[in-house]
Design a protein around this motif. Structure first.
Motif, PDB file in Angstrom:
ATOM      1  N   TRP A   1     -84.378  53.300  44.598  1.00 32.36           N
ATOM      2  CA  TRP A   1     -85.706  52.899  44.130  1.00 32.36           C
ATOM      3  C   TRP A   1     -86.814  53.670  44.842  1.00 32.36           C
ATOM      4  O   TRP A   1     -87.910  53.847  44.297  1.00 32.36           O
TER       5      TRP A   1
ATOM      6  N   GLU B   1     -95.736  45.979  45.813  1.00 32.85           N
ATOM      7  CA  GLU B   1     -96.172  45.533  44.488  1.00 32.85           C
ATOM      8  C   GLU B   1     -95.443  46.306  43.386  1.00 32.85           C
ATOM      9  O   GLU B   1     -95.125  45.750  42.336  1.00 32.85           O
ATOM     10  N   LEU B   2     -95.167  47.582  43.647  1.00 31.83           N
ATOM     11  CA  LEU B   2     -94.437  48.386  42.667  1.00 31.83           C
ATOM     12  C   LEU B   2     -92.980  47.979  42.583  1.00 31.83           C
ATOM     13  O   LEU B   2     -92.341  48.133  41.538  1.00 31.83           O
TER      14      LEU B   2
ATOM     15  N   LYS C   1     -96.569  49.642  47.660  1.00 28.13           N
ATOM     16  CA  LYS C   1     -95.185  49.907  47.269  1.00 28.13           C
ATOM     17  C   LYS C   1     -94.416  48.598  47.033  1.00 28.13           C
ATOM     18  O   LYS C   1     -93.555  48.525  46.148  1.00 28.13           O
TER      19      LYS C   1
ATOM     20  N   LEU D   1     -88.702  47.083  39.262  1.00 25.10           N
ATOM     21  CA  LEU D   1     -89.542  48.255  39.445  1.00 25.10           C
ATOM     22  C   LEU D   1     -90.622  48.362  38.373  1.00 25.10           C
ATOM     23  O   LEU D   1     -90.338  48.300  37.178  1.00 25.10           O
ATOM     24  N   TYR D   2     -91.879  48.503  38.801  1.00 20.23           N
ATOM     25  CA  TYR D   2     -93.025  48.624  37.886  1.00 20.23           C
ATOM     26  C   TYR D   2     -93.072  47.469  36.882  1.00 20.23           C
ATOM     27  O   TYR D   2     -93.532  47.634  35.753  1.00 20.23           O
TER      28      TYR D   2
ATOM     29  N   TRP E   1     -88.960  56.348  43.173  1.00 18.44           N
ATOM     30  CA  TRP E   1     -89.999  55.993  42.201  1.00 18.44           C
ATOM     31  C   TRP E   1     -91.291  55.534  42.870  1.00 18.44           C
ATOM     32  O   TRP E   1     -92.279  55.259  42.190  1.00 18.44           O
ATOM     33  N   LEU E   2     -91.297  55.437  44.195  1.00 14.98           N
ATOM     34  CA  LEU E   2     -92.424  54.832  44.892  1.00 14.98           C
ATOM     35  C   LEU E   2     -93.405  55.833  45.492  1.00 14.98           C
ATOM     36  O   LEU E   2     -94.492  55.446  45.915  1.00 14.98           O
TER      37      LEU E   2
ATOM     38  N   GLU F   1     -94.821  44.956  36.191  1.00 16.59           N
ATOM     39  CA  GLU F   1     -96.071  44.607  35.512  1.00 16.59           C
ATOM     40  C   GLU F   1     -96.845  45.826  35.033  1.00 16.59           C
ATOM     41  O   GLU F   1     -97.925  45.695  34.465  1.00 16.59           O
ATOM     42  N   LYS F   2     -96.276  47.031  35.237  1.00 13.87           N
ATOM     43  CA  LYS F   2     -97.027  48.240  34.929  1.00 13.87           C
ATOM     44  C   LYS F   2     -96.328  49.129  33.899  1.00 13.87           C
ATOM     45  O   LYS F   2     -96.948  50.014  33.333  1.00 13.87           O
ATOM     46  N   ALA F   3     -95.044  48.936  33.683  1.00 14.23           N
ATOM     47  CA  ALA F   3     -94.300  49.802  32.761  1.00 14.23           C
ATOM     48  C   ALA F   3     -93.305  48.965  31.969  1.00 14.23           C
ATOM     49  O   ALA F   3     -92.219  48.648  32.446  1.00 14.23           O
TER      50      ALA F   3
END
Length: 345
Positions: free
Chosen positions: A54, A242-243, A240, A191-192, A57-58, A194-196
């Motif tokens: 992971w 949060e991500l 990170k 991972l992501y 991706w950060l 809430e963003k992806a």
């Protein structure tokens, strides 16, 4: 054993991150637990040993390099003692194992899966055809030989990793081999989150469900969990974290009609999902639609698959004359001194 009805097991658990030895021990424990519950097949997440990277991706790839040596040193080779220990557990417990792991070969890594058959006592490895997005900074690629469906005592078993399930040709290559039980290895979906949307549990669980309905096969989709211990290892600030929030588990089992079977676990819950399956259900689903059989139109659409195993080096010439020259230093020194004497004379 030969039976159309049996119990299967799908793992949802946190990997022993960056710790190959502990990862093997946990794998053996889960194999034993599933076998004691009566399961004849168990599926593990993507890169289960030594844990999905992971960290890639950060941050930028250059920042992630700090984790490369530790990750590399905890990846298994396909024929190493760690795989042997897992294979022994599979045989001792008479359970078919499909294990996601990061395979090390010389200086390269590959996202991979192992099929361990306790009845034929064989291990069949495969590699992910194409690493996804930032995974390409870490892993190499598989080839057409990795698209296989094994004929086993439990039926015809195949597997793919993560977003291999989003490529229609990948899927059709598997369907065309009359796959009956499919293992999908996934890394977990925090991972992501809430963003992806594309990386989240809703879409990727739907992908597994559609695979089952589209291919008329049973699907075991295994996912991993992110724990606070993993966060502490790879997240050095709150952004990170949060991500990469905690949890992310979304393991599921689907029937050949796309129905959900087995009892799903909570997103942060570690355990094993069990389901009783019967391969006779497949004939009912196939009667409605078989994408590589009666529901296909080969006169309109055809697929060409190159199943040849790729090699980086092709040896030519006389094999007995292909070894490098080895020169003894003692002989070299003797030769040089003789030349020097002759020159002086």
């Amino acid at each position: 054993m030969t039976s159309t009805a049996y119990k299967v097991a799908c793992v949802q658990a946190a990997p022993e991150y960056f710790d190959m030895e502990a990862g093997v021990a946990k794998t053996v424990r889960l194999i034993e637990e599933a076998a004691q519950a009566g399961a004849k097949l168990i599926a593990f997440p993507e890169c289960w040993i030594p844990g999905y990277p992971w960290w890639a991706w950060l941050d930028a790839a250059a920042v992630g390099m700090q984790f490369v040596p530790r990750h590399f040193n905890n990846c298994m080779t396909v024929d190493g003692p760690e795989v042997q220990a897992i294979a022994k557990a599979a045989m001792d417990n008479e359970i078919y194992v499909v294990l996601g792991y990061s395979e090390k070969q010389d200086g390269s890594l590959y996202i991979a899966q192992l099929h361990i058959d306790p009845w034929t006592q064989t291990i069949t490895p495969r590699r992910k055809l194409k690493a996804t997005h930032t995974e390409r900074t870490i892993f190499g690629e598989g080839d057409g030989s990795d698209f296989f469906v094994r004929d086993t005592a439990l039926g015809r078993v195949g597997s793919l990793c993560c977003w291999e399930h989003l490529n229609p040709l990948n899927k059709f290559a598997m369907y065309a081999q009359n796959e009956q039980i499919h293992i999908g290895a996934w890394p977990g979906f925090s991972l992501y989150a809430e963003k992806a949307y594309a990386l989240g549990p809703e879409l990727n669980t739907a992908v597994s469900q559609v695979y089952a309905a589209e291919g008329q096969c049973f699907v075991l989709a295994a996912t991993a969990l992110v724990t606070s211990e993993i966060q502490d290892m790879i997240c050095d600030n709150d952004f990170k974290r949060e991500l990469l929030p905690l949890g992310g588990g979304a393991s599921r089992i689907f029937g050949p009609d796309g129905s959900s079977i087995g009892e799903p676990l909570n997103a942060d819950e570690e355990g094993i999902i069990y389901a009783d399956i019967d391969l006779d259900m497949i004939s009912i689903a196939k009667a409605a639609a078989d994408p590589s059989g009666h529901y296909s139109r080969p006169d309109v659409f055809r697929m060409v698959a190159n199943k040849e195993r790729r090699t980086n080096v092709e040896q030519v010439g006389d094999p007995d004359n292909s070894q490098p020259r080895v020169i003894s230093i003692d002989e070299l020194l003797d030769t040089e001194s003789e030349v020097a004497v002759e020159a002086a004379e």
